[in-house]
Design an enzyme around this catalytic site. Structure first.
Site, short mmCIF file in Angstrom:
data_model
loop_
_atom_site.label_atom_id
_atom_site.label_comp_id
_atom_site.label_asym_id
_atom_site.label_seq_id
_atom_site.Cartn_x
_atom_site.Cartn_y
_atom_site.Cartn_z
N GLU A 1 -1.81 1.82 3.13
CA GLU A 1 -2.73 0.80 2.58
C GLU A 1 -2.37 0.45 1.13
O GLU A 1 -3.24 0.10 0.34
CB GLU A 1 -4.19 1.24 2.66
CG GLU A 1 -4.69 1.56 4.05
CD GLU A 1 -4.62 0.38 5.00
OE1 GLU A 1 -4.50 -0.77 4.54
OE2 GLU A 1 -4.65 0.59 6.23
N GLY A 2 -1.10 0.52 0.82
CA GLY A 2 -0.65 0.23 -0.53
C GLY A 2 -0.50 1.50 -1.34
O GLY A 2 -1.48 2.22 -1.56
#
Lengths: 596, 596
Positions: free
Chosen positions: A438-439
């Site tokens: 998610e980054g």
């Protein structure tokens, strides 16, 4: 290796710091009374502790496995997810219109923390469904909502996010998956996606893949990406399942941690094309994906908090049980190692960081509720801006924290911690994914610097700092050494943060690389100062309760002691981070590529 | 996943910072000319890079395993150890009298770093033999030396250290293993030892177990522990192998990392008694074991440095190879991720900490050589005191550092880092043992506080700080922003360390728990300040070389840039650590046991 939800702290934070009484006064949030919220948390705690938590260790030892395009999940996962779905836990925060409970994010947030503390690997399937639900609620057509939302919210089906491709990594501009219109409103999708969490499994009847792809005439880069629904099984008009779609799992990864969560390589369209339908408008896929991503990023922050709590509980239990060496102040025989100051230091470090991150996350959830439910547009907008500032901080800081905490969690166990049977090592392995998916932390920090600080010249950041200063003024009026220390350290922290925000805003244009060289330290500084701020607020509330003679004095005294620890051991890092950010870019950028 | 020894930096540190020219002027060290040392390092680098390093990944995937009391080591280990032994690498630092090369510790130290960078799991067998050799050299009888030293130094046999028992952990006072005299000069040993590294394996003809045990009338506690040699096979008078001794491996552990290194549970005496002979005098076993431990602790510090270097090299290779996202300052297409500032920050953080720890360890090795070889007793004693101060710092700080570095090593790889096939995750798993075995970081810190700081009232520590101040005076005379920053941060660091040493010495009697609550932060502070001091010295030397127009200007410029990074990002943490130590005990000790 059991898990008991820290309900007392959760309710304290929810009621006293995140002010549930303000949230449930908002239109649409009236159901979330203090009593209801408490009852929901208690039920969720029972479910997570008794049904999910016992699966965590065994599911790591004998994880999900792939065979002939299928994935068999770990023993007990299928049954546990059925119970989860039937009890309505997937729907806590989703609209009643589609079968959810429609409770505020502030009430859903502790539930998500608990599920992740029970088992990160298990909780991921729910987290991904939450993201898919958010995206469809925002951008789906009425038909898509009718078809997909109820089964997703009820847990009959699950969702996935398909972003990453082998050549692209985090760079979505490089996405190559193609979507070819068929003239009947559908598209045929062709491409390979990797790192797809729960991209294939046996826990639900259908899997709703949300896939980023390019239509034939799309512009290059991120402005040419569209979002498609590509279900594992096609869905008939009556909602029943139709043919198997051409989306197949060709392998799953052999990973450091979260082994029970299958991480799939998905092949779309190798047998003629996977049928998909466009979500929202063409070429706006990235925007919709960010809706999922922001919800998911906040959720990953909660994963960090839940996992850290699990690791902490295990370390505390071991430290109370394990007898070794005499007490420093003198004892006849060996004492439980919790008596040894450095064990105590590690436990306090774990505890204080978890409590600070929990407080910041729950406060953030409450701000998100205001941003979505407040009747006045200006208040909604102002709170949305604050929430959006907090999301990368919560995701980035709480997940990095979980790696510090789980490392200490192993260390408290000494040699036993290194033995897999003890279970502490699993948390250390599991934690490592949280700063990546998610980054990565760097991507969170880029978001914090670029979209959240520079774009408004630091206005939102400075607004938050002004609130920190208001707390400092309250601290100044408190008595005793603990509050004096908390005040001094928080003031130094907020001064450092203010200086860094000014530095970032002022230097972005003239020296972008220097600013980004300090982006992760800036994120860390923001986490420490804002987490320390929440601990200071908590200590003030606790002192008020003590002064008022409220029950459970031990809890309130411990809260003040924990806030004191956070101040001297965590907030005290602020001045060093300030140097690393403002003076430190020269060192970061000193070498040429060939010097490495 | 190859490994190339950083010979340039190793030789720089050895010659310029640890002053090999001073060491090889000492009696007994004359053979270690600069040319010889360089040749030894080059040969060792070849061996480690070509023979050992290629085994590291596969030996983690298919590690050592136990069957019927035997342990089969990972594929290739047996052959590699044979080559290691035949080439004489086990004997680099051991006496020529027993077949060693008799080179100073300063020359052996880089060799040990390289072997550990190649494979921690493999290197452990040699590290344990080194410890056994040291103990026998110091305390063994002439007959024991004759019997055991040559085969150990030649690598025909290997050694182990048997301290830990299930109920005792790190608390040696609780050792229960019994040694019963047989009236013929031998003893029968009975007991269970756990966590015995290479306690059983198939890489050598015999295994020389050094075992802590109690004789029948021994006093309780650590003053009643004696040290015994208990060989796997008894040794005949002519040195040939006799009967199998009653020392058996009943299982090996399933561990988080260093999986190729078998960690044995050894059962002594279940079939009548294991025959052992006493080393040195009865009841002095702990003292002798500390000889092994101190050598081994220094060696474990080198493990941290070697492992961190391996992780760093892999991260650099990936960062140069992996193309992703555009350059921040603008580029048409994707660039190698080493161009991204946060990737660069991580690489510099890894590099600077490795170089600082390497410099401190090699300088420590040189000091140890002076302590052992200088003709004047006073100089020997003074250097021994400094070396003994440095050992817990090198062990504790370099191993904690290796966990920070290997975590960044995974992070640089993004999602690929979490996939075991990439190999970065193995380093993260392997690193976790280093802060635990041979004494946890807390135990190192207790040693630093108690024996190394309080016992002499901080005299040795302050003597070292005075040397740091001398370097600061040199820095004050240098030009440019880099040296100004290094000077400022080092001065703040040494001031913090001086304040902490004074605090520790002053408060031990009145508030022992408060002092030990800050022991690990003190160790960390000492590591950062003394590592930063070495980086400052390195930068001064490098500037001198540049001013003199010496070759390899890029190396010297990179050294200054790396020292600058260390100053702004690592030394800058000193003031926060000072707060954590001097103000932070209140928070550490605030809670009662029941509050957890």
């Amino acid at each position: 290796m059991s898990y008991k939800a820290p309900l007392k702290d959760m309710l304290f934070v929810m009621n006293e710091l995140a002010a549930l009484s303000t949230i449930n006064a908002l239109p649409g949030c009236e159901d979330a009374t203090a009593d209801t919220a408490e009852a929901v948390l208690e039920e969720n705690a029972k479910f997570c502790g008794s049904v999910v938590a016992p699966l965590n260790y065994a599911s790591d030892k004998d994880p999900s496995f792939w065979h002939d395009g299928q994935v068999s999940t770990a023993k007990g996962f299928k049954e546990a997810f059925k119970s989860f779905a039937e009890a309505g836990w997937q729907g806590v925060q989703h609209p009643q219109e589609f079968g959810g409970q429609g409770l505020p994010k502030l009430v859903a947030t502790p539930c998500i923390e608990m599920l992740n503390a029970a088992s990160i690997s298990f909780a991921l399937v729910a987290l991904l469904s939450d993201g898919a639900i958010e995206a469809l609620l925002t951008a789906g057509s009425d038909a898509q909502k009718t078809t997909y939302l109820e089964p997703l919210i009820s847990g009959k089906w699950t969702g996935t996010m398909n972003l990453t491709e082998p050549q692209a990594g985090s760079d979505l501009a490089a996405v190559r998956t193609r979507a070819v219109p068929q003239g009947d409103g559908t598209f045929k999708v062709f491409g390979t996606k990797i790192f797809i969490t729960y991209g294939e499994h046996d826990m639900a009847e259908n899997i709703v893949h949300l896939v980023l792809a390019r239509t034939p005439d799309a512009p290059a880069g991120v402005k040419g990406i569209s979002l498609f629904i590509v279900p594992k099984f096609l869905v008939n008009a009556d909602g029943s399942l139709g043919a198997r779609n051409d989306a197949h799992c060709v392998s799953i990864e052999h990973k450091l941690g979260i082994k029970a969560s299958p991480t799939a390589v998905l092949q779309f369209g190798d047998h003629g094309g996977a049928i998909g339908t466009l979500v929202g408008e063409e070429n706006r896929g990235l925007e919709y994906m960010f809706i999922m991503m922001n919800a998911a990023r906040f959720g990953v922050g909660l994963q960090g908090i839940g996992l850290a709590e699990r690791s902490y509980q295990q370390a505390v239990a071991f430290a109370k049980d394990r007898m070794q060496s005499r007490d420093l102040a003198g004892s006849a025989g060996p004492v439980a190692i919790i008596a040894h100051p450095d064990v105590r230091r590690m436990l306090m470090s774990m505890r204080s960081q978890i409590e600070a991150a929990r407080a910041l996350a729950y406060v953030g959830a409450g701000i998100s509720d205001i941003a979505h439910h407040h009747p006045e547009a200006a208040t909604r907008a102002a709170n949305l801006a604050v929430y959006e500032y907090l999301v990368p901080v919560i995701k980035g800081w709480a997940t990095e924290m979980s790696q510090d905490v789980t490392r200490d969690g192993v260390q408290v166990h000494g040699g036993m911690g290194f033995i897999e049977e003890t279970g502490a090592a699993q948390h250390y392995r599991d934690a490592k994914i949280l700063t990546i998916y998610e980054g990565t932390t760097a991507i969170q920090a880029n978001d914090l610097v670029g979209r959240k600080t520079v774009r408004d010249g630091g206005a939102v950041a400075n607004g938050i700092i002004a609130q920190v200063r208001a707390t400092e003024a309250e601290l100044a009026a408190m008595d005793g050494a603990d509050f004096a220390a908390i005040h001094r350290q928080l003031a130094e922290g907020s001064a450092a943060l203010e200086a860094v925000v000014a530095y970032v805003a002022a230097n972005m244009k003239s020296d972008i690389k220097a600013v980004f060289a300090g982006s992760v330290p800036y994120l860390r500084l923001a986490g420490i100062v804002l987490g320390g701020w929440q601990m200071a607020r908590a200590a003030i509330v606790a002192q008020g309760k003590l002064d008022a003679g409220a029950g459970d004095a031990a809890f309130y005294r411990a809260k003040i002691g924990t806030a004191r620890f956070f101040a001297d051991h965590m907030l005290s890092q602020a001045s060093g981070l300030r140097s690393a950010i403002i003076d430190g870019s020269a060192g970061v950028l000193a070498l040429g590529v060939d010097d490495f």
